[in-house]
Design a protein around this motif. Structure first.
Motif, PDB file in Angstrom:
ATOM      1  N   ASP A  14       9.933 -16.870  -2.079  1.00  0.00           N
ATOM      2  CA  ASP A  14      10.606 -17.371  -3.318  1.00  0.00           C
ATOM      3  C   ASP A  14       9.950 -18.547  -3.908  1.00  0.00           C
ATOM      4  N   GLU A  15       9.556 -19.359  -3.319  1.00  0.00           N
ATOM      5  CA  GLU A  15       8.820 -20.586  -3.837  1.00  0.00           C
ATOM      6  C   GLU A  15       7.641 -20.086  -4.451  1.00  0.00           C
ATOM      7  N   SER A  16       6.948 -19.240  -3.900  1.00  0.00           N
ATOM      8  CA  SER A  16       5.686 -18.769  -4.727  1.00  0.00           C
ATOM      9  C   SER A  16       5.606 -17.547  -5.480  1.00  0.00           C
ATOM     10  N   GLU A  17       6.900 -17.140  -5.993  1.00  0.00           N
ATOM     11  CA  GLU A  17       7.104 -16.129  -6.826  1.00  0.00           C
ATOM     12  C   GLU A  17       6.491 -14.806  -6.266  1.00  0.00           C
ATOM     13  N   HIS A  18       6.644 -14.623  -4.954  1.00  0.00           N
ATOM     14  CA  HIS A  18       6.560 -13.274  -4.419  1.00  0.00           C
ATOM     15  C   HIS A  18       7.644 -12.536  -3.806  1.00  0.00           C
ATOM     16  N   ILE A  19       7.285 -11.528  -3.022  1.00  0.00           N
ATOM     17  CA  ILE A  19       8.420 -10.801  -2.464  1.00  0.00           C
ATOM     18  C   ILE A  19       8.062 -10.509  -1.233  1.00  0.00           C
ATOM     19  N   MET A  20       9.153 -10.241  -0.485  1.00  0.00           N
ATOM     20  CA  MET A  20       8.568  -9.998   1.211  1.00  0.00           C
ATOM     21  C   MET A  20       9.293  -8.588   1.257  1.00  0.00           C
ATOM     22  N   ILE A  21       8.501  -7.738   1.908  1.00  0.00           N
ATOM     23  CA  ILE A  21       8.814  -6.199   2.214  1.00  0.00           C
ATOM     24  C   ILE A  21       8.822  -5.871   3.562  1.00  0.00           C
ATOM     25  N   VAL A  22       9.585  -4.927   4.149  1.00  0.00           N
ATOM     26  CA  VAL A  22       9.533  -4.557   5.333  1.00  0.00           C
ATOM     27  C   VAL A  22       9.624  -2.895   5.081  1.00  0.00           C
ATOM     28  N   THR A  23       8.710  -2.326   5.702  1.00  0.00           N
ATOM     29  CA  THR A  23       8.712  -0.837   5.797  1.00  0.00           C
ATOM     30  C   THR A  23       8.832  -0.164   6.937  1.00  0.00           C
ATOM     31  N   ASP A  24       8.865   1.054   7.252  1.00  0.00           N
ATOM     32  CA  ASP A  24       8.663   1.888   8.422  1.00  0.00           C
ATOM     33  C   ASP A  24       7.295   2.403   8.774  1.00  0.00           C
ATOM     34  N   ALA A  25       7.214   2.934   9.759  1.00  0.00           N
ATOM     35  CA  ALA A  25       6.022   3.576  10.344  1.00  0.00           C
ATOM     36  C   ALA A  25       5.118   4.223   9.185  1.00  0.00           C
ATOM     37  N   GLU A  26       5.683   4.932   8.300  1.00  0.00           N
ATOM     38  CA  GLU A  26       5.019   5.626   7.486  1.00  0.00           C
ATOM     39  C   GLU A  26       4.464   5.096   5.945  1.00  0.00           C
ATOM     40  N   GLY A  27       5.288   3.759   5.748  1.00  0.00           N
ATOM     41  CA  GLY A  27       5.033   2.833   4.847  1.00  0.00           C
ATOM     42  C   GLY A  27       5.945   3.044   3.751  1.00  0.00           C
ATOM     43  N   SER A  28       7.224   3.693   4.021  1.00  0.00           N
ATOM     44  CA  SER A  28       8.164   3.662   3.165  1.00  0.00           C
ATOM     45  C   SER A  28       8.720   2.310   3.067  1.00  0.00           C
ATOM     46  N   VAL A  29       9.161   1.791   2.102  1.00  0.00           N
ATOM     47  CA  VAL A  29      10.049   0.297   1.717  1.00  0.00           C
ATOM     48  C   VAL A  29      11.396   0.508   2.188  1.00  0.00           C
ATOM     49  N   LEU A  30      11.808  -0.077   3.237  1.00  0.00           N
ATOM     50  CA  LEU A  30      13.336  -0.156   3.753  1.00  0.00           C
ATOM     51  C   LEU A  30      14.089  -1.349   3.180  1.00  0.00           C
ATOM     52  N   TRP A  31      13.351  -2.668   3.212  1.00  0.00           N
ATOM     53  CA  TRP A  31      14.011  -3.768   2.749  1.00  0.00           C
ATOM     54  C   TRP A  31      12.985  -4.578   1.814  1.00  0.00           C
ATOM     55  N   ARG A  32      13.471  -5.140   0.943  1.00  0.00           N
ATOM     56  CA  ARG A  32      12.984  -6.076  -0.003  1.00  0.00           C
ATOM     57  C   ARG A  32      13.544  -7.121  -0.443  1.00  0.00           C
ATOM     58  N   ASP A  33      12.950  -8.385  -0.663  1.00  0.00           N
ATOM     59  CA  ASP A  33      13.816  -9.478  -1.047  1.00  0.00           C
ATOM     60  C   ASP A  33      12.567 -10.661  -1.696  1.00  0.00           C
ATOM     61  N   GLY A  34      13.285 -11.647  -2.406  1.00  0.00           N
ATOM     62  CA  GLY A  34      12.237 -12.673  -2.716  1.00  0.00           C
ATOM     63  C   GLY A  34      12.557 -12.934  -4.284  1.00  0.00           C
ATOM     64  N   ASP A  35      11.359 -13.285  -5.134  1.00  0.00           N
ATOM     65  CA  ASP A  35      11.682 -13.581  -6.548  1.00  0.00           C
ATOM     66  C   ASP A  35      11.979 -12.587  -7.409  1.00  0.00           C
ATOM     67  N   HIS A  36      13.076 -12.692  -8.069  1.00  0.00           N
ATOM     68  CA  HIS A  36      13.811 -11.547  -8.961  1.00  0.00           C
ATOM     69  C   HIS A  36      12.745 -11.265  -9.929  1.00  0.00           C
ATOM     70  N   GLY A  37      12.096 -12.077 -10.599  1.00  0.00           N
ATOM     71  CA  GLY A  37      11.092 -11.540 -11.764  1.00  0.00           C
ATOM     72  C   GLY A  37      10.198 -10.855 -11.142  1.00  0.00           C
ATOM     73  N   THR A  38       9.504 -11.292  -9.858  1.00  0.00           N
ATOM     74  CA  THR A  38       8.446 -10.155  -9.416  1.00  0.00           C
ATOM     75  C   THR A  38       9.171  -8.826  -8.802  1.00  0.00           C
TER      76      THR A  38
END
Length: 459
Positions: A75-99
């Motif tokens: 949030d503070e650095s205007e980035h987003i955090m992502i967690v994927t499964d083993a194949e690389g599919s995005v399951l969860w995402r959070d962070g800066d809304h503009g990004t």
């Protein structure tokens, strides 16, 4: 900029990540046919399906810890955090809304697939492909549309199965993402693995206590993933056994009986053993087909199975030791080898005396049967070479020489030129003067086999 020029630039500068890692990733991506002009990652989970995928995923319980560790920094650095499964599919995402809004444009969003095969070199896909933390900066991405992005990613490895569960990633479009961010992301992944290991050890301890509470403990305690927990003090089974298909309780090490959330492993009874098919003739690797599985064998295990097949009534450890090593043999060594062999073949090998109790088919036994029937053509087809040619066992050398003499005599007595030529392709037949003379004399002069035989006969 062309692929070649971009790759040369990356190799020359090595910005953000080791040169070899990015180079190898680009090569894999291009070999997979990824188009550098692609604009977005493919969608594999829609909004309805991804809810079920999240609930079933083993990283779901760790999401609060992952978010607590990385979200504030993102949030503070205007980035987003992502967690994927083993194949690389995005399951969860959070962070800066503009990004996140900018990420939506390239598919860096829930349900989209970010393997190297889909979008080329990127933090998520490359971390999963290499099982290492990576930092991919700007033009190190294969896709041109990602050149304004930088990302730090680390895989999360299951301590139970040593398989990749997914990836944690921090991504952004600003140029302030420091390469040291990958160290924070890697540490977060290690924290996740530590949590998984702690939960695994707690499950193991509960299972051990239940096992130890049994009045008459028998068998080996095994987890649902095949790890050996108790009952094998000598460690002969190793750290893990191979589990059978879900529809079967029989595995190479024996019979698995459900025990709470694990198994008890016991030796298979003779009636439960899967059929064996031994392939020991010729110069190739000795193999055994055990049920539907094909196993490559060490020479020593192949020798033991050969001797047991040749002596169906069974042999003691002392007899096996003598047949294998002569007077220098040690029965204790044989017992250890038999134990290891039984971990591969379950109930196929019984004790007191050691004997094969599974249905057995062997190429050398089939050859013996054909020799008794005087079918030279069938003998020529069945004989692919000597029995375990590398074996120095006195008993096997004797059986090998006996088969060789019988095959050669049968073919020279009753075999056609075709049969003799088939034999001439084996290791002992290639330079057999009498066989080659018969082939050269019997086949037409213009036949290529006759010409080859004459060439072999020439000094």
């Amino acid at each position: 900029m062309s692929y070649g020029r971009r790759l040369r630039r990356i190799l020359e500068t090595g910005v953000g990540t080791p040169r070899q890692l990015i180079n190898a990733s680009w090569q894999r991506s291009m070999e997979a046919g990824v188009d550098p002009e692609r604009q977005t990652a493919p969608l594999v989970y829609d909004s309805a399906l991804i809810k079920d995928v999240r609930r079933a995923h083993p990283l779901q319980p760790l999401l609060p810890m992952l978010a607590h560790t990385l979200k504030q920094m993102a949030d503070e650095s205007e980035h987003i955090m992502i967690v994927t499964d083993a194949e690389g599919s995005v399951l969860w995402r959070d962070g800066d809304h503009g990004t996140m809004r900018r990420a939506d444009l390239v598919g860096l969003a829930d349900g989209h697939h970010w393997s190297e095969n889909s979008v080329g070199t990127n933090g998520i896909g490359t971390a999963l492909a290499t099982r290492k933390p990576v930092h991919v900066y700007s033009e190190e991405h294969l896709l041109r549309v990602l050149h304004c992005w930088s990302c730090s990613s680390a895989p999360i490895i299951d301590p139970d199965t040593d398989t990749v569960l997914g990836c944690v990633d921090v991504s952004g479009t600003t140029r302030s993402l420091h390469p040291a961010t990958v160290a924070l992301v890697a540490t977060t992944a290690r924290l996740a693995e530590a949590q998984l290991a702690l939960r695994m050890h707690e499950r193991d301890e509960r299972l051990r206590r239940r096992f130890e509470s049994l009045l008459h403990r028998s068998g080996v305690l095994v987890t649902s993933t095949g790890r050996v927990l108790s009952g094998d003090p000598a460690g002969l089974l190793g750290a893990r056994i191979q589990l059978p298909e879900p529809s079967s309780a029989i595995c190479p090490a024996g019979i698995l009986e459900p025990f709470f959330d694990g198994f008890l492993l016991r030796p298979a009874e003779p009636s439960e053993a899967l059929p064996l098919r031994l392939t020991f003739l010729g110069e190739g690797q000795p193999t055994v087909r055990y049920g539907d599985r094909l196993l490559a064998l060490s020479l020593r295990h192949a020798e033991i199975l050969t001797l047991l097949a040749l002596h169906p009534r069974g042999l003691t450890a002392e007899q096996l030791s003598y047949y294998l090593y002569g007077d220098d043999g040690n029965p204790a060594t044989i017992r250890a080898e038999i134990y290891r062999l039984r971990t591969q073949l379950g109930g196929a090998v019984a004790a007191k005396p050691y004997r094969l109790v599974a249905p057995v088919a062997a190429d050398f036994l089939e050859l013996r049967r054909l020799l008794a029937g005087n079918d030279a053509t069938a003998v020529a087809r069945a004989y692919t070479g000597p029995l375990l040619p590398r074996s120095e066992s006195p008993e096997i050398r004797c059986a090998r020489d006996e088969l060789e003499v019988q095959v050669r005599t049968s073919l020279l007595t009753c075999g056609s030129a075709d049969d003799l030529w088939t034999y001439a392709q084996t290791v002992n037949g290639r330079d057999d003067f009498q066989v080659l003379e018969r082939v050269a004399a019997t086949l037409p002069f213009t036949d290529h086999r006759a010409a080859a035989a004459r060439a072999r006969l020439s000094p």
